[in-house]
Design an enzyme around this catalytic site. Structure first.
Site, PDB file in Angstrom:
ATOM      1  N   TYR A  88       1.121  -1.399   0.068  1.00  0.00           N
ATOM      2  CA  TYR A  88       0.146   0.108   0.223  1.00  0.00           C
ATOM      3  C   TYR A  88       0.731   1.338   0.467  1.00  0.00           C
ATOM      4  CZ  TYR A  88      -4.011   3.225   1.510  1.00  0.00           C
ATOM      5  OH  TYR A  88      -4.192   4.570   1.315  1.00  0.00           O
ATOM      6  N   LYS A 148       0.949   4.070  -3.398  1.00  0.00           N
ATOM      7  CA  LYS A 148       0.679   5.081  -2.598  1.00  0.00           C
ATOM      8  C   LYS A 148       1.809   6.411  -3.053  1.00  0.00           C
ATOM      9  CE  LYS A 148      -3.591   4.965  -1.804  1.00  0.00           C
ATOM     10  NZ  LYS A 148      -4.738   5.196  -3.072  1.00  0.00           N
TER      11      LYS A 148
HETATM   12  P1  NAI Z   1     -14.143   1.679   0.165  1.00  0.00           P
HETATM   13  O1  NAI Z   1     -13.490   0.336   0.847  1.00  0.00           O
HETATM   14  O2  NAI Z   1     -14.928   2.689   1.326  1.00  0.00           O
HETATM   15  O3  NAI Z   1     -14.349   2.158  -0.943  1.00  0.00           O
HETATM   16  C1  NAI Z   1     -13.392   1.643  -1.625  1.00  0.00           C
HETATM   17  C2  NAI Z   1     -14.314   1.464  -2.930  1.00  0.00           C
HETATM   18  O4  NAI Z   1     -13.477   0.937  -4.284  1.00  0.00           O
HETATM   19  C3  NAI Z   1     -15.120   0.024  -3.023  1.00  0.00           C
HETATM   20  O5  NAI Z   1     -16.332   0.438  -3.248  1.00  0.00           O
HETATM   21  C4  NAI Z   1     -15.041  -0.964  -3.484  1.00  0.00           C
HETATM   22  O6  NAI Z   1     -15.330  -1.849  -4.174  1.00  0.00           O
HETATM   23  C5  NAI Z   1     -13.819  -0.174  -4.639  1.00  0.00           C
HETATM   24  N1  NAI Z   1     -12.251  -1.315  -5.131  1.00  0.00           N
HETATM   25  C6  NAI Z   1     -11.953  -1.798  -4.439  1.00  0.00           C
HETATM   26  N2  NAI Z   1     -11.194  -2.316  -6.046  1.00  0.00           N
HETATM   27  C7  NAI Z   1     -11.928  -2.098  -6.955  1.00  0.00           C
HETATM   28  C8  NAI Z   1     -11.010  -2.146  -7.955  1.00  0.00           C
HETATM   29  N3  NAI Z   1     -10.498  -2.931  -8.544  1.00  0.00           N
HETATM   30  N4  NAI Z   1     -12.565  -1.598  -9.470  1.00  0.00           N
HETATM   31  C9  NAI Z   1     -12.831  -1.098  -8.803  1.00  0.00           C
HETATM   32  N5  NAI Z   1     -13.415  -0.384  -7.547  1.00  0.00           N
HETATM   33  C10 NAI Z   1     -12.945  -1.009  -6.955  1.00  0.00           C
HETATM   34  O7  NAI Z   1     -12.577   2.757   0.900  1.00  0.00           O
HETATM   35  P2  NAI Z   1     -12.373   4.108   0.811  1.00  0.00           P
HETATM   36  O8  NAI Z   1     -11.246   4.395   2.064  1.00  0.00           O
HETATM   37  O9  NAI Z   1     -13.770   4.869   0.351  1.00  0.00           O
HETATM   38  O10 NAI Z   1     -11.558   3.778   0.366  1.00  0.00           O
HETATM   39  C11 NAI Z   1     -11.283   5.067  -1.559  1.00  0.00           C
HETATM   40  C12 NAI Z   1      -9.852   5.588  -1.485  1.00  0.00           C
HETATM   41  O11 NAI Z   1      -8.964   6.116  -0.644  1.00  0.00           O
HETATM   42  C13 NAI Z   1      -8.638   4.722  -1.672  1.00  0.00           C
HETATM   43  O12 NAI Z   1      -7.497   4.686  -2.680  1.00  0.00           O
HETATM   44  C14 NAI Z   1      -8.165   4.415  -0.389  1.00  0.00           C
HETATM   45  O13 NAI Z   1      -6.613   3.771  -0.783  1.00  0.00           O
HETATM   46  C15 NAI Z   1      -8.003   5.724  -0.642  1.00  0.00           C
HETATM   47  N6  NAI Z   1      -7.509   6.512   1.679  1.00  0.00           N
HETATM   48  C16 NAI Z   1      -8.356   6.089   2.578  1.00  0.00           C
HETATM   49  C17 NAI Z   1      -7.846   6.558   4.019  1.00  0.00           C
HETATM   50  C18 NAI Z   1      -9.016   5.775   4.594  1.00  0.00           C
HETATM   51  O14 NAI Z   1      -9.205   6.238   6.204  1.00  0.00           O
HETATM   52  N7  NAI Z   1     -10.899   5.694   4.246  1.00  0.00           N
HETATM   53  C19 NAI Z   1      -7.364   7.021   3.841  1.00  0.00           C
HETATM   54  C20 NAI Z   1      -6.329   7.172   2.938  1.00  0.00           C
HETATM   55  C21 NAI Z   1      -5.843   6.437   1.575  1.00  0.00           C
END
Ligand code: NAI
Length: 256
Positions: free
Chosen positions: A154, A158
Protein backbone atom coordinates in the site's frame (compact mmCIF):
# COMPACT_ATOMS: atom_id res chain seq x y z
CA UNK A 1 -19.59 32.49 -6.45
CA UNK A 2 -22.91 30.65 -6.02
CA UNK A 3 -22.57 27.65 -3.70
CA UNK A 4 -24.66 25.44 -5.97
CA UNK A 5 -24.23 24.00 -9.43
CA UNK A 6 -20.50 24.63 -9.38
CA UNK A 7 -20.03 21.68 -11.76
CA UNK A 8 -22.94 22.38 -14.09
CA UNK A 9 -22.15 21.20 -17.63
CA UNK A 10 -19.23 19.04 -16.46
CA UNK A 11 -18.98 15.26 -16.71
CA UNK A 12 -17.06 13.20 -14.14
CA UNK A 13 -15.93 9.59 -14.01
CA UNK A 14 -15.54 8.28 -10.45
CA UNK A 15 -14.05 4.87 -9.63
CA UNK A 16 -14.70 3.06 -6.36
CA UNK A 17 -18.02 4.90 -6.17
CA UNK A 18 -20.09 2.32 -4.27
CA UNK A 19 -18.57 3.12 -0.89
CA UNK A 20 -16.73 5.63 1.26
CA UNK A 21 -14.84 8.46 -0.42
CA UNK A 22 -15.97 7.59 -3.96
CA UNK A 23 -19.64 7.44 -2.95
CA UNK A 24 -19.47 10.77 -1.13
CA UNK A 25 -17.63 12.44 -4.01
CA UNK A 26 -19.87 11.12 -6.79
CA UNK A 27 -22.88 12.24 -4.75
CA UNK A 28 -21.44 15.71 -4.12
CA UNK A 29 -20.40 16.16 -7.77
CA UNK A 30 -23.94 15.23 -8.87
CA UNK A 31 -25.44 17.63 -6.31
CA UNK A 32 -23.26 20.32 -7.83
CA UNK A 33 -24.79 19.73 -11.26
CA UNK A 34 -22.22 17.38 -12.81
CA UNK A 35 -23.21 14.29 -14.74
CA UNK A 36 -21.38 11.38 -13.13
CA UNK A 37 -20.36 7.99 -14.47
CA UNK A 38 -20.00 6.02 -11.25
CA UNK A 39 -18.16 2.71 -11.34
CA UNK A 40 -17.23 -0.08 -8.96
CA UNK A 41 -16.62 -3.82 -9.00
CA UNK A 42 -19.34 -6.31 -10.00
CA UNK A 43 -21.25 -7.37 -6.92
CA UNK A 44 -20.86 -4.00 -5.18
CA UNK A 45 -24.02 -2.09 -4.15
CA UNK A 46 -23.38 0.61 -6.78
CA UNK A 47 -26.83 0.90 -8.38
CA UNK A 48 -28.58 0.88 -4.98
CA UNK A 49 -26.41 3.78 -3.83
CA UNK A 50 -27.46 6.00 -6.73
CA UNK A 51 -31.01 4.76 -7.30
CA UNK A 52 -33.21 7.65 -8.40
CA UNK A 53 -30.30 10.06 -8.93
CA UNK A 54 -30.87 11.49 -12.43
CA UNK A 55 -27.31 12.81 -12.70
CA UNK A 56 -25.60 9.45 -12.18
CA UNK A 57 -25.09 6.46 -14.49
CA UNK A 58 -23.52 3.28 -13.13
CA UNK A 59 -21.09 0.79 -14.66
CA UNK A 60 -19.78 -2.31 -12.91
CA UNK A 61 -16.12 -2.87 -13.74
CA UNK A 62 -12.94 -3.91 -11.96
CA UNK A 63 -10.45 -1.12 -12.76
CA UNK A 64 -7.64 -3.65 -13.11
CA UNK A 65 -9.41 -5.56 -15.91
CA UNK A 66 -7.57 -5.39 -19.23
CA UNK A 67 -10.53 -3.71 -20.94
CA UNK A 68 -11.46 -1.38 -18.04
CA UNK A 69 -10.10 1.84 -19.61
CA UNK A 70 -12.04 1.49 -22.86
CA UNK A 71 -15.18 0.25 -21.09
CA UNK A 72 -15.25 3.05 -18.50
CA UNK A 73 -14.32 5.94 -20.77
CA UNK A 74 -16.61 4.54 -23.48
CA UNK A 75 -19.50 4.40 -21.01
CA UNK A 76 -18.96 8.00 -19.90
CA UNK A 77 -18.92 9.25 -23.49
CA UNK A 78 -21.92 7.14 -24.46
CA UNK A 79 -23.95 8.33 -21.45
CA UNK A 80 -22.98 12.00 -21.41
CA UNK A 81 -21.02 12.83 -24.60
CA UNK A 82 -17.91 14.28 -22.93
CA UNK A 83 -15.51 13.84 -20.00
CA UNK A 84 -14.06 16.67 -17.92
CA UNK A 85 -13.13 15.19 -14.55
CA UNK A 86 -11.46 11.85 -13.81
CA UNK A 87 -11.47 10.80 -10.15
CA UNK A 88 -9.17 7.78 -9.85
CA UNK A 89 -10.27 6.71 -6.41
CA UNK A 90 -10.69 2.91 -6.31
CA UNK A 91 -8.07 1.33 -4.10
CA UNK A 92 -7.30 -1.56 -1.80
CA UNK A 93 -5.30 -1.66 1.41
CA UNK A 94 -4.19 -5.19 2.34
CA UNK A 95 -2.08 -5.77 5.44
CA UNK A 96 0.90 -8.13 5.71
CA UNK A 97 4.04 -7.88 7.85
CA UNK A 98 7.04 -6.87 5.71
CA UNK A 99 8.74 -10.27 5.89
CA UNK A 100 5.51 -12.17 5.22
CA UNK A 101 4.44 -10.36 2.05
CA UNK A 102 2.99 -12.42 -0.76
CA UNK A 103 3.80 -11.66 -4.37
CA UNK A 104 0.07 -11.87 -5.14
CA UNK A 105 -0.72 -9.05 -2.68
CA UNK A 106 2.05 -6.89 -4.10
CA UNK A 107 0.90 -7.49 -7.68
CA UNK A 108 -2.80 -6.90 -7.01
CA UNK A 109 -2.22 -3.76 -4.93
CA UNK A 110 0.00 -2.15 -7.54
CA UNK A 111 -2.34 -3.27 -10.35
CA UNK A 112 -5.35 -1.53 -8.76
CA UNK A 113 -3.75 1.42 -6.97
CA UNK A 114 -1.23 2.42 -9.66
CA UNK A 115 -1.35 0.62 -13.01
CA UNK A 116 -5.12 0.97 -13.41
CA UNK A 117 -4.88 4.71 -12.65
CA UNK A 118 -2.24 5.14 -15.33
CA UNK A 119 -4.15 3.17 -17.95
CA UNK A 120 -7.50 4.84 -17.26
CA UNK A 121 -5.92 8.29 -17.40
CA UNK A 122 -4.31 7.58 -20.77
CA UNK A 123 -7.67 6.43 -22.14
CA UNK A 124 -9.41 9.50 -20.73
CA UNK A 125 -6.78 11.98 -21.90
CA UNK A 126 -8.17 12.70 -25.41
CA UNK A 127 -11.51 13.70 -23.85
CA UNK A 128 -9.89 15.67 -21.03
CA UNK A 129 -7.92 17.56 -23.67
CA UNK A 130 -11.12 18.32 -25.56
CA UNK A 131 -12.69 19.59 -22.35
CA UNK A 132 -10.25 22.51 -22.29
CA UNK A 133 -10.17 22.35 -18.48
CA UNK A 134 -9.73 18.66 -17.75
CA UNK A 135 -9.19 17.58 -14.17
CA UNK A 136 -7.39 14.46 -12.92
CA UNK A 137 -7.78 13.77 -9.22
CA UNK A 138 -6.10 10.69 -7.79
CA UNK A 139 -6.72 9.35 -4.30
CA UNK A 140 -3.33 9.02 -2.67
CA UNK A 141 -2.91 8.85 1.09
CA UNK A 142 -0.89 10.31 3.91
CA UNK A 143 1.04 7.15 3.05
CA UNK A 144 2.12 8.86 -0.16
CA UNK A 145 4.77 10.38 2.11
CA UNK A 146 5.19 8.05 5.11
CA UNK A 147 5.12 4.28 5.73
CA UNK A 148 2.76 2.33 7.96
CA UNK A 149 3.22 -0.98 9.77
CA UNK A 150 2.21 -4.07 7.70
CA UNK A 151 1.36 -1.84 4.73
CA UNK A 152 4.31 -2.35 2.37
CA UNK A 153 2.45 -2.76 -0.91
CA UNK A 154 0.00 0.00 0.00
CA UNK A 155 2.75 2.45 0.98
CA UNK A 156 4.69 1.71 -2.20
CA UNK A 157 1.55 2.09 -4.32
CA UNK A 158 0.60 5.45 -2.81
CA UNK A 159 4.15 6.81 -3.13
CA UNK A 160 4.09 5.70 -6.76
CA UNK A 161 0.76 7.43 -7.26
CA UNK A 162 2.30 10.70 -6.08
CA UNK A 163 5.01 10.39 -8.74
CA UNK A 164 2.52 9.37 -11.38
CA UNK A 165 0.34 12.39 -10.62
CA UNK A 166 3.30 14.76 -10.95
CA UNK A 167 4.12 13.18 -14.32
CA UNK A 168 0.51 13.64 -15.46
CA UNK A 169 0.60 17.28 -14.32
CA UNK A 170 3.81 17.84 -16.25
CA UNK A 171 2.82 16.28 -19.54
CA UNK A 172 -0.89 17.13 -19.65
CA UNK A 173 -0.68 20.67 -18.28
CA UNK A 174 -0.15 22.17 -21.76
CA UNK A 175 -3.64 20.92 -22.66
CA UNK A 176 -5.34 22.77 -19.80
CA UNK A 177 -5.46 19.64 -17.69
CA UNK A 178 -4.52 19.69 -14.03
CA UNK A 179 -3.53 16.58 -12.06
CA UNK A 180 -3.46 16.40 -8.28
CA UNK A 181 -3.63 13.74 -5.60
CA UNK A 182 -5.56 13.88 -2.36
CA UNK A 183 -3.94 12.57 0.81
CA UNK A 184 -6.68 11.47 3.20
CA UNK A 185 -5.80 10.82 6.81
CA UNK A 186 -7.89 8.32 8.76
CA UNK A 187 -11.37 8.42 7.21
CA UNK A 188 -14.30 6.26 8.33
CA UNK A 189 -15.05 4.21 5.19
CA UNK A 190 -15.35 0.59 4.13
CA UNK A 191 -11.57 0.11 4.30
CA UNK A 192 -11.11 1.44 7.81
CA UNK A 193 -14.40 0.05 9.17
CA UNK A 194 -13.32 -3.43 8.04
CA UNK A 195 -10.04 -2.97 9.90
CA UNK A 196 -11.75 -1.64 13.03
CA UNK A 197 -14.25 -4.50 12.97
CA UNK A 198 -11.73 -7.29 12.40
CA UNK A 199 -8.74 -6.18 14.52
CA UNK A 200 -8.71 -7.15 18.20
CA UNK A 201 -10.90 -4.60 20.02
CA UNK A 202 -8.11 -3.08 22.10
CA UNK A 203 -5.95 -2.63 19.00
CA UNK A 204 -8.82 -1.13 16.99
CA UNK A 205 -9.76 1.28 19.79
CA UNK A 206 -6.13 2.34 20.26
CA UNK A 207 -5.70 2.91 16.52
CA UNK A 208 -8.83 5.06 16.21
CA UNK A 209 -7.89 6.99 19.36
CA UNK A 210 -4.36 7.53 18.02
CA UNK A 211 -5.67 9.23 14.86
CA UNK A 212 -8.28 11.21 16.76
CA UNK A 213 -5.65 12.56 19.12
CA UNK A 214 -3.08 13.14 16.38
CA UNK A 215 -5.50 15.36 14.44
CA UNK A 216 -5.58 18.82 16.07
CA UNK A 217 -9.25 19.15 15.05
CA UNK A 218 -9.91 16.21 17.40
CA UNK A 219 -11.98 13.83 15.30
CA UNK A 220 -11.73 11.12 12.67
CA UNK A 221 -12.42 12.06 9.06
CA UNK A 222 -15.65 11.44 7.18
CA UNK A 223 -15.92 10.70 3.43
CA UNK A 224 -17.52 14.12 2.85
CA UNK A 225 -14.33 15.79 4.14
CA UNK A 226 -12.46 14.26 1.20
CA UNK A 227 -15.30 14.85 -1.27
CA UNK A 228 -15.15 18.58 -0.53
CA UNK A 229 -11.42 18.58 -1.32
CA UNK A 230 -12.07 16.72 -4.57
CA UNK A 231 -14.74 19.28 -5.49
CA UNK A 232 -12.27 22.11 -4.91
CA UNK A 233 -9.71 20.48 -7.23
CA UNK A 234 -12.41 19.73 -9.82
CA UNK A 235 -13.55 23.34 -10.19
CA UNK A 236 -12.62 25.13 -13.40
CA UNK A 237 -11.37 27.98 -11.20
CA UNK A 238 -8.70 25.69 -9.69
CA UNK A 239 -6.81 25.87 -12.98
CA UNK A 240 -3.44 26.96 -11.50
CA UNK A 241 -3.31 24.16 -8.92
CA UNK A 242 -1.49 21.18 -10.38
CA UNK A 243 1.00 18.53 -9.32
CA UNK A 244 0.24 18.85 -5.63
CA UNK A 245 -0.74 16.43 -2.86
CA UNK A 246 -3.66 17.90 -0.93
CA UNK A 247 -3.49 16.51 2.59
CA UNK A 248 -6.91 16.28 4.22
CA UNK A 249 -6.27 14.84 7.66
CA UNK A 250 -7.51 17.32 10.25
CA UNK A 251 -3.90 18.45 10.64
CA UNK A 252 -2.71 15.02 11.82
CA UNK A 253 0.48 14.94 9.77
CA UNK A 254 1.44 18.43 10.91
CA UNK A 255 2.08 16.97 14.37
CA UNK A 256 5.48 15.45 15.17
P1 NAI B 1 -13.97 1.88 0.62
O1 NAI B 1 -13.62 0.46 0.81
O2 NAI B 1 -15.13 2.43 1.38
O3 NAI B 1 -14.18 2.20 -0.92
C1 NAI B 1 -13.33 1.72 -1.91
C2 NAI B 1 -14.17 1.28 -3.09
O4 NAI B 1 -13.28 0.91 -4.14
C3 NAI B 1 -15.05 0.09 -2.77
O5 NAI B 1 -16.40 0.35 -3.14
C4 NAI B 1 -14.44 -1.02 -3.58
O6 NAI B 1 -15.38 -1.99 -4.06
C5 NAI B 1 -13.79 -0.25 -4.72
N1 NAI B 1 -12.76 -1.04 -5.37
C6 NAI B 1 -11.80 -1.77 -4.78
N2 NAI B 1 -11.08 -2.40 -5.70
C7 NAI B 1 -11.61 -2.07 -6.90
C8 NAI B 1 -11.31 -2.44 -8.23
N3 NAI B 1 -10.33 -3.31 -8.52
N4 NAI B 1 -12.05 -1.91 -9.23
C9 NAI B 1 -13.06 -1.04 -8.95
N5 NAI B 1 -13.40 -0.67 -7.72
C10 NAI B 1 -12.68 -1.19 -6.70
O7 NAI B 1 -12.64 2.68 1.03
P2 NAI B 1 -12.24 4.23 0.85
O8 NAI B 1 -11.51 4.57 2.08
O9 NAI B 1 -13.38 5.05 0.41
O10 NAI B 1 -11.15 4.11 -0.31
C11 NAI B 1 -11.08 5.00 -1.39
C12 NAI B 1 -9.65 5.41 -1.61
O11 NAI B 1 -9.21 6.17 -0.46
C13 NAI B 1 -8.65 4.27 -1.76
O12 NAI B 1 -7.79 4.56 -2.84
C14 NAI B 1 -7.88 4.30 -0.44
O13 NAI B 1 -6.58 3.81 -0.58
C15 NAI B 1 -7.90 5.78 -0.13
N6 NAI B 1 -7.60 6.14 1.25
C16 NAI B 1 -8.47 5.87 2.25
C17 NAI B 1 -8.18 6.22 3.56
C18 NAI B 1 -9.11 5.94 4.70
O14 NAI B 1 -8.73 6.18 5.86
N7 NAI B 1 -10.30 5.44 4.46
C19 NAI B 1 -6.93 6.91 3.89
C20 NAI B 1 -6.09 7.17 2.75
C21 NAI B 1 -6.43 6.81 1.49
Amino acid sequence: MPRENRLLGRVALVTGAASGIGLATATLFAEQGAKVLASDVPGSPLAERFAGNPNVACVYKDVSDEDAPEVLVGAAIEAFGRLDILFNNAGICPTEPYLEQSQATWNRTLAINVTAVNRLTIAAAPHLKQSGSGRIINTGSVQSQVAGPTLTAYTVSKHALAGLTKQQALELGPFGITANYIQPGFILTGITETFLATAPKAEADAFAQYWKTKAPVGRLGQPIDIARGALFLALESSSFISGIGLRIDGGAMARL
